[in-house]
Motif scaffolding. Structure first.
Motif, PDB file in Angstrom:
ATOM      1  N   HIS A  60      51.354  29.646  77.880  1.00  0.00           N
ATOM      2  CA  HIS A  60      50.669  29.037  76.737  1.00  0.00           C
ATOM      3  C   HIS A  60      51.603  28.734  75.571  1.00  0.00           C
ATOM      4  O   HIS A  60      51.592  27.620  75.026  1.00  0.00           O
ATOM      5  CB  HIS A  60      49.531  29.947  76.268  1.00  0.00           C
ATOM      6  N   PHE A  61      52.432  29.705  75.165  1.00  0.00           N
ATOM      7  CA  PHE A  61      53.257  29.482  73.970  1.00  0.00           C
ATOM      8  C   PHE A  61      54.352  28.445  74.233  1.00  0.00           C
ATOM      9  O   PHE A  61      54.797  27.759  73.315  1.00  0.00           O
ATOM     10  CB  PHE A  61      53.846  30.802  73.447  1.00  0.00           C
ATOM     11  N   VAL A  62      54.780  28.305  75.483  1.00  0.00           N
ATOM     12  CA  VAL A  62      55.765  27.271  75.812  1.00  0.00           C
ATOM     13  C   VAL A  62      55.111  25.900  75.761  1.00  0.00           C
ATOM     14  O   VAL A  62      55.678  24.941  75.222  1.00  0.00           O
ATOM     15  CB  VAL A  62      56.378  27.517  77.206  1.00  0.00           C
ATOM     16  N   VAL A  63      53.899  25.803  76.302  1.00  0.00           N
ATOM     17  CA  VAL A  63      53.162  24.536  76.265  1.00  0.00           C
ATOM     18  C   VAL A  63      52.857  24.149  74.822  1.00  0.00           C
ATOM     19  O   VAL A  63      52.986  22.978  74.432  1.00  0.00           O
ATOM     20  CB  VAL A  63      51.853  24.646  77.077  1.00  0.00           C
ATOM     21  N   SER A  64      52.470  25.140  74.007  1.00  0.00           N
ATOM     22  CA  SER A  64      52.118  24.876  72.607  1.00  0.00           C
ATOM     23  C   SER A  64      53.321  24.388  71.802  1.00  0.00           C
ATOM     24  O   SER A  64      53.172  23.648  70.828  1.00  0.00           O
ATOM     25  CB  SER A  64      51.552  26.146  71.957  1.00  0.00           C
ATOM     26  N   ALA A  65      54.515  24.807  72.208  1.00  0.00           N
ATOM     27  CA  ALA A  65      55.726  24.406  71.477  1.00  0.00           C
ATOM     28  C   ALA A  65      56.043  22.922  71.658  1.00  0.00           C
ATOM     29  O   ALA A  65      56.785  22.343  70.862  1.00  0.00           O
ATOM     30  CB  ALA A  65      56.908  25.247  71.937  1.00  0.00           C
ATOM     31  N   LYS A  66      55.499  22.313  72.723  1.00  0.00           N
ATOM     32  CA  LYS A  66      55.696  20.885  72.999  1.00  0.00           C
ATOM     33  C   LYS A  66      57.186  20.517  72.969  1.00  0.00           C
ATOM     34  O   LYS A  66      57.629  19.628  72.231  1.00  0.00           O
ATOM     35  CB  LYS A  66      54.922  20.034  71.990  1.00  0.00           C
ATOM     36  N   LEU A  67      57.936  21.213  73.779  1.00  0.00           N
ATOM     37  CA  LEU A  67      59.379  21.002  73.837  1.00  0.00           C
ATOM     38  C   LEU A  67      59.717  19.704  74.571  1.00  0.00           C
ATOM     39  O   LEU A  67      59.010  19.287  75.486  1.00  0.00           O
ATOM     40  CB  LEU A  67      60.051  22.171  74.556  1.00  0.00           C
ATOM     41  N   SER A  68      60.802  19.095  74.154  1.00  0.00           N
ATOM     42  CA  SER A  68      61.272  17.883  74.816  1.00  0.00           C
ATOM     43  C   SER A  68      61.951  18.264  76.125  1.00  0.00           C
ATOM     44  O   SER A  68      62.223  19.431  76.391  1.00  0.00           O
ATOM     45  CB  SER A  68      62.257  17.139  73.919  1.00  0.00           C
ATOM     46  N   ALA A  69      62.263  17.263  76.940  1.00  0.00           N
ATOM     47  CA  ALA A  69      62.914  17.518  78.225  1.00  0.00           C
ATOM     48  C   ALA A  69      64.254  18.237  78.062  1.00  0.00           C
ATOM     49  O   ALA A  69      64.528  19.214  78.779  1.00  0.00           O
ATOM     50  CB  ALA A  69      63.096  16.207  78.987  1.00  0.00           C
ATOM     51  N   PRO A  70      65.121  17.799  77.133  1.00  0.00           N
ATOM     52  CA  PRO A  70      66.383  18.532  76.925  1.00  0.00           C
ATOM     53  C   PRO A  70      66.164  19.971  76.462  1.00  0.00           C
ATOM     54  O   PRO A  70      66.905  20.877  76.851  1.00  0.00           O
ATOM     55  CB  PRO A  70      67.108  17.711  75.853  1.00  0.00           C
ATOM     56  N   GLU A  71      65.148  20.161  75.622  1.00  0.00           N
ATOM     57  CA  GLU A  71      64.855  21.513  75.130  1.00  0.00           C
ATOM     58  C   GLU A  71      64.346  22.398  76.261  1.00  0.00           C
ATOM     59  O   GLU A  71      64.682  23.582  76.331  1.00  0.00           O
ATOM     60  CB  GLU A  71      63.837  21.443  73.996  1.00  0.00           C
ATOM     61  N   LEU A  72      63.544  21.832  77.155  1.00  0.00           N
ATOM     62  CA  LEU A  72      63.059  22.586  78.308  1.00  0.00           C
ATOM     63  C   LEU A  72      64.207  22.967  79.240  1.00  0.00           C
ATOM     64  O   LEU A  72      64.243  24.068  79.782  1.00  0.00           O
ATOM     65  CB  LEU A  72      62.016  21.775  79.074  1.00  0.00           C
TER      66      LEU A  72
END
Length: 223
Positions: A60-72
């Motif tokens: 949940h907290f990873v999804v909520s952060a809405k990280l970009s592809a490079p950040e992921l």
């Protein structure tokens, strides 16, 4: 700690190896091999965390952060780094726990010698991880069924929960480790053969039940 430590003979010919085994003040060979165990453990855990990233990124907290592809992608490598650190620490925790448990029943063997025996057994844990890695990379799961055991039977019979986890722990490596432990204790201890067998089997069942309960509780599927 242990003179002329040899892990492979201890695993493949435990009855013969431990019959000639003597505790020595000379630590030649042991710490170098133990350092290799730490390095391999760190690498395998890093690869395991890296492979399991798809299951982590839906948290949940990873999804909520809405990280970009490079950040992921960066997060994936950071997770692998965390896995490496954990892989370095895990052997100390697992080996110490097993050593202290056995020391309660086999004080005549000595703590240092039992630590050596548990270090040998931990190698089998690493071998089990290595066999699971291809399945992790394929599925992206944090946990996978051990291919060389009864895990697949557990999946077929039980939908989830404790018994599925329990059967997954019943595999070639746990049986092999139990056999090595028995032969080691039988040769190193003054206790009777039946005592060594009962304590060895009891120890195996105890830790299997404990780890199965933990895995089931973590997954939220105790029953």
């Amino acid at each position: 700690m242990i003179g002329n430590a040899q892990f492979i003979p201890a695993l493949t010919k435990p009855y013969t190896y431990f019959s000639f085994f003597k505790e020595s003040k000379d630590n030649e060979g042991f710490w170098l091999r133990f350092a290799a165990i730490l390095a391999v453990s760190g690498l395998l855990h890093a690869l395991s965390f890296f492979a399991a990233f798809p299951s982590f990124k839906v948290i949940h907290f990873v999804v909520s952060a809405k990280l970009s592809a490079p950040e992921l992608e960066l997060l994936r490598y950071l997770l692998a780094l965390a896995g490496f650190v954990w892989g370095i620490l895990a052997p100390f925790l697992v080996i110490q726990a097993g050593t202290l448990f056995l020391y309660f029943f086999f004080r005549d063997v000595g703590y240092k010698t039992l630590f050596y025996v548990m270090s040998v057994i931990y190698i089998l844990c690493l071998a089990g991880m290595a066999f699971e890695l291809p399945f992790q990379f394929t599925s992206g799961g944090e946990e996978v069924v051990q291919p060389l055991g009864l895990g697949f039977l557990g999946v077929l019979i039980f939908k989830h929960g404790f018994w599925q986890e329990f059967l997954n722990f019943v595999n070639v490596f746990t049986v092999w480790g139990t056999a090595v432990t028995y032969y080691a204790l039988r040769q190193l201890s003054f206790k009777s053969k039946s005592y060594c067998l009962i304590i060895t089997l009891g120890t195996c069942v105890f830790w299997t039940v404990l780890f199965s309960l933990y895995a089931a509780l973590v997954s939220g599927q105790l029953v």
